[in-house]
Design a protein around this motif. Structure first.
Motif, mmCIF file in Angstrom:
data_model
loop_
_atom_site.group_PDB
_atom_site.id
_atom_site.type_symbol
_atom_site.label_atom_id
_atom_site.label_comp_id
_atom_site.label_asym_id
_atom_site.label_seq_id
_atom_site.Cartn_x
_atom_site.Cartn_y
_atom_site.Cartn_z
ATOM 1 N N PHE A 1 0.145 5.688 0.025
ATOM 2 C CA PHE A 1 -0.872 6.702 0.276
ATOM 3 C C PHE A 1 -0.294 8.091 0.040
ATOM 4 O O PHE A 1 0.892 8.330 0.249
ATOM 5 N N ASN B 1 -0.751 -3.225 9.941
ATOM 6 C CA ASN B 1 -1.680 -2.130 10.196
ATOM 7 C C ASN B 1 -1.000 -0.780 10.294
ATOM 8 O O ASN B 1 -1.647 0.250 10.143
ATOM 9 N N THR B 2 0.291 -0.796 10.562
ATOM 10 C CA THR B 2 1.016 0.455 10.769
ATOM 11 C C THR B 2 1.319 1.133 9.449
ATOM 12 O O THR B 2 1.719 0.480 8.481
ATOM 13 N N ILE B 3 1.119 2.443 9.418
ATOM 14 C CA ILE B 3 1.482 3.234 8.248
ATOM 15 C C ILE B 3 2.790 3.948 8.527
ATOM 16 O O ILE B 3 3.004 4.481 9.620
ATOM 17 N N ARG C 1 2.293 1.033 3.621
ATOM 18 C CA ARG C 1 1.845 0.031 4.576
ATOM 19 C C ARG C 1 2.024 -1.341 3.965
ATOM 20 O O ARG C 1 1.661 -1.546 2.802
ATOM 21 N N PHE D 1 5.418 6.928 7.320
ATOM 22 C CA PHE D 1 5.351 8.197 6.608
ATOM 23 C C PHE D 1 6.711 8.652 6.120
ATOM 24 O O PHE D 1 7.746 8.429 6.761
ATOM 25 N N GLY D 2 6.687 9.350 4.970
ATOM 26 C CA GLY D 2 7.851 10.078 4.517
ATOM 27 C C GLY D 2 7.965 11.386 5.282
ATOM 28 O O GLY D 2 7.148 11.688 6.163
ATOM 29 N N TYR E 1 0.822 -1.202 0.000
ATOM 30 C CA TYR E 1 0.000 0.000 0.000
ATOM 31 C C TYR E 1 0.863 1.262 0.000
ATOM 32 O O TYR E 1 1.877 1.345 0.690
#
Lengths: 112, 112
Positions: A33, A99-101, A94, A103-104, A31
């Motif tokens: 986003f 479940n953890t996202i 992800r 981030f950049g 995933y």
């Protein structure tokens, strides 16, 4: 291992110009986003992708275009930038089974 | 519209005190997560609590979840100056668990 790399980190552009924000990941997470962060609105999802060649709209997709031809890249294009698109843009990933996202570091975009 | 709303919007405490942040959400969830954002940086995952759990601990963090009230709280015990950051709750909603919806955040300031 950089994980997620966003470029450019800072950009000033003029109204009406096309802008592309790049996102590259080294983890092969399924995933990806794109969120935008604005004062008073928190983070809002623009688009997301479950895998290469699969993309879907988030909460605020208007004015944005995404593509995902390779698992590791997820560029976000503002086809004709408007002042309301001045924001901080975060790419995130992800793994399929997690479940953890992650981030950049964000891309600061100012449209003048 | 935002799924999660944090309360308070801003919190200022002294080092050593406990900090409590609350999050309310609107729809059924699979899990609720808390993230931290240092100024000018991306978000970092802190803790996840599933819909069938009521309380979870991780170091100095304690998270509670009340699904009947659609609310969660994050407690940081014995706060340190390094805890100064913004804290966001994020929900993975039932049926759309692949993406997270973030709240507007609580800005925590811990002074010496």
């Amino acid at each position: 291992d950089a994980g997620i790399t966003q470029s450019p980190r800072y950009k000033i552009t003029e109204t009406g110009r096309q802008v592309t924000l790049m996102c590259h990941q080294t983890w092969s997470h399924s995933y990806m986003f794109w969120y935008r962060q604005d004062l008073g609105h928190g983070l809002r999802l623009i688009y997301y992708s479950a895998a290469a060649d699969i993309t879907d709209k988030g909460e605020v997709p208007d004015g944005y275009v995404v593509s995902r031809s390779k698992t590791e890249n997820f560029p976000l294009t503002l086809e004709s930038a408007t002042r309301s698109q001045t924001s901080v843009y975060f790419c995130a990933t992800r793994p399929l089974s997690g479940n953890t996202i992650y981030f950049g570091e964000g891309s600061w975009l100012t449209v003048v | 519209s935002q799924q999660g709303e944090e309360d308070p919007q801003a919190l200022s405490i002294q080092e050593g005190e406990n900090a409590t942040m609350n999050c309310s959400y609107k729809t059924s969830i699979n899990n609720l997560q808390w993230y931290r954002q240092n100024s000018g940086r991306g978000l970092v995952h802190l803790i996840l609590i599933r819909s069938n759990e009521r309380e979870k601990h991780s170091g100095r963090l304690r998270v509670t979840l009340d699904t009947s009230k659609k609310s969660s709280s994050l407690l940081i015990t014995a706060s340190r100056a390094a805890d100064t950051a913004s804290y966001f709750c994020a929900t993975a909603n039932t049926g759309t668990a692949s993406k997270l919806t973030f709240g507007t955040g609580t800005r925590l300031q811990v002074t010496l």
